[in-house]
Design a protein around this motif. Structure first.
Motif, PDB file in Angstrom:
ATOM      1  N   LYS A   1     -11.384   8.923 -37.815  1.00 21.20           N
ATOM      2  CA  LYS A   1     -12.518   8.770 -38.106  1.00 21.20           C
ATOM      3  C   LYS A   1     -13.556   8.467 -36.707  1.00 21.20           C
ATOM      4  CE  LYS A   1     -11.031   5.422 -41.872  1.00 21.20           C
ATOM      5  NZ  LYS A   1     -11.413   4.332 -42.055  1.00 21.20           N
ATOM      6  N   ASP A   2     -13.047   7.093 -36.371  1.00 26.93           N
ATOM      7  CA  ASP A   2     -14.243   7.271 -34.722  1.00 26.93           C
ATOM      8  C   ASP A   2     -13.653   6.934 -33.590  1.00 26.93           C
ATOM      9  OD1 ASP A   2     -15.702   6.396 -33.255  1.00 26.93           O
ATOM     10  OD2 ASP A   2     -16.499   4.317 -34.756  1.00 26.93           O
ATOM     11  N   PRO A   3     -14.358   8.059 -32.634  1.00 26.07           N
ATOM     12  CA  PRO A   3     -13.252   8.097 -31.613  1.00 26.07           C
ATOM     13  C   PRO A   3     -13.103   6.841 -30.564  1.00 26.07           C
ATOM     14  CG  PRO A   3     -14.506  10.163 -31.235  1.00 26.07           C
ATOM     15  CD  PRO A   3     -15.494   9.283 -32.973  1.00 26.07           C
ATOM     16  N   ASP A   4     -13.853   6.133 -30.471  1.00 25.26           N
ATOM     17  CA  ASP A   4     -14.765   5.414 -29.869  1.00 25.26           C
ATOM     18  C   ASP A   4     -13.749   3.677 -30.357  1.00 25.26           C
ATOM     19  OD1 ASP A   4     -17.186   5.998 -28.187  1.00 25.26           O
ATOM     20  OD2 ASP A   4     -18.249   4.824 -29.543  1.00 25.26           O
ATOM     21  N   GLU A   5     -13.913   3.915 -31.935  1.00 24.87           N
ATOM     22  CA  GLU A   5     -12.410   3.201 -32.190  1.00 24.87           C
ATOM     23  C   GLU A   5     -10.645   2.877 -31.535  1.00 24.87           C
ATOM     24  OE1 GLU A   5     -11.999   0.117 -34.013  1.00 24.87           O
ATOM     25  OE2 GLU A   5     -14.317   0.839 -34.793  1.00 24.87           O
ATOM     26  N   ALA A   6     -10.393   4.271 -31.326  1.00 21.17           N
ATOM     27  CA  ALA A   6      -9.445   4.227 -30.036  1.00 21.17           C
ATOM     28  C   ALA A   6      -9.337   4.344 -28.822  1.00 21.17           C
ATOM     29  CB  ALA A   6      -8.849   6.087 -30.032  1.00 21.17           C
ATOM     30  N   ALA A   7     -10.495   4.637 -28.216  1.00 27.11           N
ATOM     31  CA  ALA A   7     -10.888   4.109 -26.995  1.00 27.11           C
ATOM     32  C   ALA A   7     -11.416   2.504 -27.052  1.00 27.11           C
ATOM     33  CB  ALA A   7     -12.353   5.053 -26.396  1.00 27.11           C
ATOM     34  N   ALA A   8     -11.974   1.972 -27.827  1.00 26.92           N
ATOM     35  CA  ALA A   8     -12.077   0.581 -28.162  1.00 26.92           C
ATOM     36  C   ALA A   8     -10.631   0.068 -27.606  1.00 26.92           C
ATOM     37  CB  ALA A   8     -12.712   0.031 -28.689  1.00 26.92           C
ATOM     38  N   ALA A   9      -9.951   0.355 -28.107  1.00 28.23           N
ATOM     39  CA  ALA A   9      -8.093  -0.637 -28.340  1.00 28.23           C
ATOM     40  C   ALA A   9      -7.060   0.534 -26.844  1.00 28.23           C
ATOM     41  CB  ALA A   9      -7.652   0.167 -29.675  1.00 28.23           C
ATOM     42  N   ALA A  10      -7.953   0.558 -26.552  1.00 27.41           N
ATOM     43  CA  ALA A  10      -6.898   1.532 -25.391  1.00 27.41           C
ATOM     44  C   ALA A  10      -6.127   0.627 -24.448  1.00 27.41           C
ATOM     45  CB  ALA A  10      -7.293   2.904 -24.657  1.00 27.41           C
ATOM     46  N   THR A  11      -6.989  -0.521 -23.795  1.00 28.69           N
ATOM     47  CA  THR A  11      -6.423  -0.961 -22.941  1.00 28.69           C
ATOM     48  C   THR A  11      -5.427  -2.380 -22.801  1.00 28.69           C
ATOM     49  OG1 THR A  11      -8.221  -0.462 -21.225  1.00 28.69           O
ATOM     50  CG2 THR A  11      -6.535  -2.645 -21.031  1.00 28.69           C
ATOM     51  N   ASP A  12      -6.112  -2.539 -24.642  1.00 29.38           N
ATOM     52  CA  ASP A  12      -5.206  -3.858 -24.854  1.00 29.38           C
ATOM     53  C   ASP A  12      -3.791  -2.940 -26.033  1.00 29.38           C
ATOM     54  OD1 ASP A  12      -6.759  -5.647 -24.400  1.00 29.38           O
ATOM     55  OD2 ASP A  12      -8.016  -5.257 -26.092  1.00 29.38           O
ATOM     56  N   TYR A  13      -4.044  -2.192 -26.410  1.00 30.86           N
ATOM     57  CA  TYR A  13      -2.766  -1.470 -26.660  1.00 30.86           C
ATOM     58  C   TYR A  13      -1.664  -0.597 -25.315  1.00 30.86           C
ATOM     59  CZ  TYR A  13      -0.114   2.005 -28.923  1.00 30.86           C
ATOM     60  OH  TYR A  13       1.060   2.953 -29.780  1.00 30.86           O
ATOM     61  N   LEU A  14      -2.194  -0.203 -24.301  1.00 31.73           N
ATOM     62  CA  LEU A  14      -1.147   0.049 -24.049  1.00 31.73           C
ATOM     63  C   LEU A  14      -0.808  -1.140 -22.844  1.00 31.73           C
ATOM     64  CD1 LEU A  14      -1.713   2.281 -20.386  1.00 31.73           C
ATOM     65  CD2 LEU A  14      -1.005  -0.037 -20.177  1.00 31.73           C
ATOM     66  N   ARG A  15      -1.354  -2.426 -22.801  1.00 34.50           N
ATOM     67  CA  ARG A  15      -0.451  -3.623 -22.652  1.00 34.50           C
ATOM     68  C   ARG A  15       0.474  -4.371 -23.615  1.00 34.50           C
ATOM     69  NH1 ARG A  15      -1.293  -7.309 -18.078  1.00 34.50           N
ATOM     70  NH2 ARG A  15      -0.035  -9.331 -18.951  1.00 34.50           N
ATOM     71  N   LEU A  16       0.087  -4.236 -24.655  1.00 34.49           N
ATOM     72  CA  LEU A  16       0.898  -4.762 -26.029  1.00 34.49           C
ATOM     73  C   LEU A  16       2.133  -3.100 -25.526  1.00 34.49           C
ATOM     74  CD1 LEU A  16       2.069  -5.601 -28.716  1.00 34.49           C
ATOM     75  CD2 LEU A  16       0.100  -3.837 -29.462  1.00 34.49           C
TER      76      LEU A  16
END
Lengths: 596, 250
Positions: A512-527
Motif C-alpha cells: 500500500k505504501d512503500p514508506d511503510e516497508a522502508a520504515a520497518a526495514a532496519t528493525d526487520y533485518l535485526r529481527l
C-alpha cells in the motif's frame, strides 16, 4: 598490546559438527577437501595470521599510510608481510586453478578471511579488494582480459580495486559521471574522479587493476547507462609484462577514523585506456557480482573484529583484579577479585561471545550455501542455495557489522579507562569496526535490500529455504527433546512467530505504501538475524547436549551455557523489534522536517 | 644424497599440560597435538639441504597411531618427499624401542644422513638419536646449530656447555638438531595441497622385525607444586635468617 589466537576449535565445531563436512566434499571439484586437509589449512593460515599479520596491526594503525606526490607508502612491515602472504598462497585460496588458484571452497576461504580480519583488518583490505575485482572479471570478462589479468592477480603480483564512488555519488550510483569514450581499436578512454577507493594506490604490487564504473557518451541516463571497465594503472604489453603508465593517478589519501593502514584514495582517470567488462550499460549487474561477495566479506570483517576484541576482553577480565564478588570473595588471598566475578562484566563478556559465535555459525552456513550455489549439480539444490545466499547477504553484512560495533565497544568497556587508552589496542577495534557499517552499502541500504528486493523477489521465494528449514526443525524437535532443549525450542518458536508476523505485516503494508516497508526495514533485518542466530544456537546446543560425556566437557558445556544465555537475554529483543515494526511509519513521517 | 628425518607427534607447545586425575599420565584426550618443534627444525634443515642442491630425496618417518600421519603430512607440506608410518597403538614407546625401529627403517632406506630433533618436548628424553647412532654404528653429532655438507663429510657445529664445538663426520651419519639451527618456514597453501598427493607408506614393528619391549615403567605423573607467593621481609638480617632457617639455602 592485544593478542590473537586463531579460534581453530570453534571453527572446527561449526564446519565439522554443526554442518556436515562430508556434504561439502560431495560437491564436484571438492572431492579432495576432507576435514584433515581443512584442519591443516586453517592451522597454517592461523599461524600466519597470528605471527605475521597481527604484530603489524597496532603499528600500522599508529603509523598509517603516507602520501607523497602521488605515491602511497603503506606502514612499516606491510610490504614484506604482503609478499610473504602471497608467496604462501593465502591470496589464492578460492581462486580458479585455471588462473593459478587453489580452487578451495568458499567455506574455507571465509574461515581464513575471518582470521585475517581478526589479525589485521587493514592489511586484509589489500588482498580482499583484489579478490572482489577477480570475481567480477572472472565472471564477466572476455577470455582475453581474463588470461591477461587474472593469473597475476591470483599470485598477488597485481592487485585490484573497485572504483564506484564519486564526490557527488555514493549510495546513488545512477549519478556516476566518469566518462568512457570508445576508440577505434575497441578500447575506451576513461576520464573522471573516483573517491574512497580502498587500496587505490599502494607500494605493494607492480600494477593495480581498477574496475571502474563509467558512462559512455550516448548511454541512457541513470543507473541503466552505467558500464564497467577495467583500467590498469600501467598498460600491459603483449608479452604480459608491465608497460607504460596509463593516465591513472592518486590525488590524495583520506585521513580516517579507522583502518588507517588501508590506503583510501582519490583516483583520477585522465583519458586512461580501459576495456569493457560485460555488456555495455549493464555495469551494475557486474558490479553487484563483485558487491555481493564483498558484502559477505564485510560481514566477516565484523566477525573477525568481534572475535579478537572478545579474546582480549576475556584475558583482561581474568587478569585485572578489581572489587569483590558480591556474595563472597573469589580469591580471598588476593587484594581483589578478577573482573569476571561481576555480573555486569559477565553480561558483557557473554553478549560478546554469544553474538560472535552465533555470527560465525551464520557466516559459515552462508558460505556453505554459496559453495552449493556455485557447484551443486542438482538444479533444485542450486536454486535453493542461490536464494538463501541472496536473502542472507544483506543480513550477514548489516547484522554482523552492527554486532561488531556493539561487541568491540563492550570490549573497551570491560577495560574501563584503559580501553580508552590507545596503547591497549581495544579502541582500535571500535574505530576499525565503524566503517564496516558504512561501506559496501550502508546498513540502512542493506535493510532496504532485504525488504524491498529480497523479500519481494519472485513473490517471496527467497524466504522459503530459511522459513521451511526453521519450521521443519521446530516441528521435529518439539515432539521429542530434553527439557533443556524444550526451553530453547519454546523461545525460538516465539521469536520465529514474531518474524512471520513482521514479514506478513511488511508485505501487506509495503504494497500500500512503500514508506511503510522502508520504515520497518532496519528493525526487520535485526529481527530476522536474531531468529537466524537463535536457530543456529539451538542446533549448537543440541550438539553440545548430545556430546556430553564424550570428552571436552568444558568446551561443550560452554556452548550450551552460551546458547542458554542467548535465549534468555538476547533473543527476547525480538519482542521489542516487533512492536517497533508494527507501530508503522507514522511517527517517522509525521515529524515536521523543519523542526529537525 | 638421501636424508631420513625421524619426527614425533607431541602435545602442542602452546597447550597447558594437565595431569589425568588418576595421575597415571598426562591427559592427552582432545588436546591439540603437533609436530615436535625440534623435529620441525630437523625437517626444515633437510628441506634447506635439498633446496641447496645437497640432497635429492627427503623421507620422513614417524612411529605411532594413525593420527601421527598428520605430522607426516605437515612435514611433507614443508617439503619432504615421502613418508613412512610405523603403526603402533602405544604412544609411549621407550627411546630404545624407537631407536631399534628407526634403525630398521634406516637400514632399508640407506640414507646418507639421518636427522632427528635433539629431544621431544613431551618426555624430554634426549636419547633416541644417540641410541640410533650406537645401533647403526654411525658417527653422530648432537645439538647441531649448523650443518654443512662437503662431499662425503658433514661438518656440524654443536652447542655444548663450554660454547661451540665443530665436528667432521663421515657420511652416513646421525645429526640431532638444536633450537638455533634454523627457523622453520611458514607452510605454503599450494604445498599443503601437494602434500596430500605424496606417497605415505605404512609398515608395522612386526614387518620391521622389532618387538615392542618395555624396559621403563611409568609409575605416576604429578603436576609441579603450585608456586607460593613470596613474602616481604623488613631487613637484610631477616632476609639472611629466612634464607638460612626457612629456605635453608645458605
Amino acid at each position: 598490546m592485544p593478542t590473537y589466537k586463531a579460534p581453530l576449535r570453534d571453527l572446527q565445531f561449526v564446519y565439522k559438527e554443526l554442518f556436515d563436512a562430508t556434504s561439502l566434499q560431495a560437491l564436484p571439484g571438492f572431492e579432495e577437501v576432507d576435514t584433515d586437509l581443512t584442519d591443516t589449512i586453517l592451522e597454517e593460515a592461523g599461524r600466519f595470521c597470528e605471527t605475521v599479520l597481527q604484530p603489524l596491526n597496532q603499528s600500522g594503525d599508529e603509523e598509517g599510510c603516507h602520501f607523497n606526490n602521488g605515491a602511497v607508502t603503506t606502514p612499516k612491515g606491510f610490504k614484506a608481510a604482503y609478499q610473504a602472504f602471497c608467496e604462501n598462497g593465502w591470496g589464492a585460496v578460492t581462486a580458479d586453478p585455471t588462473y593459478g588458484g587453489q580452487g578451495l571452497p568458499k567455506t574455507i576461504g571465509m574461515m581464513v578471511e575471518e582470521m585475517i580480519c581478526s589479525a589485521n583488518m587493514s592489511f586484509g583490505m589489500y588482498p580482499g579488494l583484489t579478490e572482489g575485482a577477480y570475481n567480477a572479471l572472472a565472471k564477466f570478462g572476455t577470455d582475453e582480459l581474463k588470461t591477461t589479468y587474472l593469473p597475476k592477480m591470483v599470485t598477488g603480483e597485481w592487485s585490484g580495486t573497485m572504483c564506484l564512488t564519486e564526490p557527488h555519488c555514493g549510495t546513488d550510483l545512477g549519478l556516476v559521471r566518469t566518462k568512457a569514450e570508445p576508440q577505434s581499436n575497441g578500447a575506451y578512454k576513461v576520464t573522471g574522479t573516483k573517491i574512497f577507493i580502498s587500496a587505490g594506490e599502494q607500494d605493494l604490487t607492480d600494477n593495480i587493476i581498477h574496475l571502474v564504473l563509467a558512462r559512455t557518451p550516448d548511454a541512457p541516463a541513470g543507473i541503466k547507462g552505467i558500464s564497467l571497465f577495467i583500467v590498469p594503472k600501467y598498460l600491459v604489453n603483449a608479452d604480459g609484462s608491465v608497460g607504460a603508465a596509463n593516465g591513472v593517478s592518486c590525488g590524495s589519501i583520506e585521513h580516517k577514523m579507522g583502518i588507517k593502514a588501508s590506503a583510501t584514495c582519490v583516483i583520477n582517470f585522465d583519458a586512461a585506456e580501459g576495456y569493457l567488462v560485460g555488456t555495455l550499460n549493464k555495469g551494475m549487474q557486474a558490479m553487484f557480482q563483485m558487491m555481493n561477495t564483498a558484502r559477505l566479506g564485510v560481514g566477516i570483517q565484523g566477525l573477525g573484529l568481534s572475535e579478537v576484541s572478545y579474546q582480549n576482553a576475556v584475558a583482561y577480565a581474568r587478569d585485572r583484579l578489581q572489587g569483590r564478588a558480591l556474595k563472597a570473595p573469589f580469591q580471598p588471598d588476593k587484594p581483589a577479585d578478577p573482573l569476571f566475578v561481576h555480573p555486569d562484566v559477565r553480561r558483557m563478556l557473554l553478549t560478546m561471545r554469544a553474538y560472535t559465535e552465533g555470527n560465525r555459525a551464520l557466516a559459515i552456513w552462508v558460505a556453505r550455501k554459496l559453495d552449493e550455489s556455485n557447484r551443486a549439480t542438482d538444479p533444485k539444490q542450486k536454486q535453493s542455495a542461490d536464494d538463501f545466499v541472496a536473502l542472507m547477504t544483506p543480513i550477514v553484512k548489516a547484522f554482523m557489522t552492527d554486532c561488531a560495533t556493539d561487541v568491540t565497544n563492550l570490549g573497551v568497556q570491560i577495560y574501563g579507562g584503559h580501553g580508552f587508552i590507545r596503547e591497549w589496542g581495544m579502541e582500535q577495534f571500535v574505530r576499525d569496526a565503524r566503517i564496516t557499517q558504512i561501506y559496501e552499502g550502508t546498513n540502512g541500504i542493506q535493510a532496504l535490500d532485504l525488504v524491498g528486493r529480497k523479500m519481494a523477489q519472485n513473490t517471496g521465494r527467497l524466504l522459503r529455504p530459511f522459513f521451511h528449514e526453521v519450521s521443519e526443525y521446530l516441528e521435529q524437535k518439539s515432539a521429542d527433546s530434553s527439557d533443556e532443549l524444550q526451553v530453547m525450542i519454546g523461545g525460538l518458536m516465539k521469536a520465529f512467530g514474531r518474524l512471520q508476523q513482521a514479514t506478513g505485516f511488511i508485505a501487506q503494508q509495503g504494497l500500500k505504501d512503500p514508506d511503510e516497508a522502508a520504515a520497518a526495514a532496519t528493525d526487520y533485518l535485526r529481527l530476522f538475524a536474531l531468529v537466524a542466530l537463535g536457530y543456529l544456537w539451538l542446533r549448537m546446543a543440541e550438539i553440545a547436549l548430545a556430546k556430553q560425556g564424550e570428552g571436552e566437557a568444558e568446551f561443550y558445556q560452554a556452548k550450551l551455557d552460551t546458547a542458554q544465555f542467548y535465549f534468555a537475554r538476547l533473543l527476547p529483543q525480538t519482542g521489542a523489534l516487533l512492536s517497533a515494526i508494527l507501530s508503522g511509519s507514522q511517527t517517522l513521517m509525521q515529524f515536521n522536517h523543519e523542526a529537525f | 644424497m638421501k636424508i631420513v628425518v625421524a619426527i614425533k607427534r607431541v602435545i602442542d607447545y602452546s597447550v597447558k599440560v594437565r595431569v589425568k586425575s588418576d595421575q597415571s599420565n598426562v591427559d592427552l584426550a582432545n588436546v591439540k597435538m603437533a609436530l615436535n618443534p625440534f623435529c620441525e627444525i630437523a625437517v626444515e634443515e633437510a628441506v634447506r639441504l635439498k633446496e641447496a642442491g645437497k640432497a635429492t630425496e627427503i623421507v620422513v618417518v614417524t612411529i605411532g597411531p594413525k593420527a601421527a600421519q598428520d605430522q607426516i603430512r605437515a612435514a611433507m607440506a614443508m617439503g619432504a618427499d615421502r613418508g613412512i608410518w610405523v603403526e603402533t597403538v602405544d604412544t609411549e614407546l621407550d627411546a630404545l624401542t624407537v631407536a631399534k625401529l628407526l634403525a630398521k627403517v634406516v637400514q632399508n632406506e640407506q640414507p646418507q644422513l639421518v636427522l632427528l630433533g635433539k629431544q621431544a618436548i613431551d618426555s624430554d628424553n634426549n636419547q633416541t638419536g644417540q641410541m640410533l647412532a650406537a645401533l647403526l654404528d654411525y658417527p653422530q653429532a648432537t645439538f647441531a646449530s649448523k650443518v654443512v655438507i662437503e662431499g662425503n663429510e658433514a661438518v656440524v657445529t654443536r652447542e655444548i656447555d663450554g660454547g661451540l664445538q665443530t665436528l667432521g663426520l663421515t657420511l652416513p651419519a646421525i645429526v640431532t638438531t638444536d633450537l638455533r639451527l634454523n627457523e622453520p618456514r611458514y607452510v605454503k597453501l599450494p604445498d599443503i595441497m601437494k602434500a596430500k598427493k605424496k606417497t605415505l607408506d605404512a609398515t608395522t614393528p612386526e614387518a620391521l622385525g622389532v618387538s615392542l619391549q618395555k624396559s621403563i615403567k611409568l609409575l605416576k605423573v604429578e603436576a609441579p607444586a603450585e608456586r607460593q607467593g613470596g613474602i616481604k621481609v623488613e631487613s637484610v638480617d631477616a632476609l639472611i635468617d629466612c634464607l638460612k632457617n626457612k629456605a635453608r639455602v645458605i
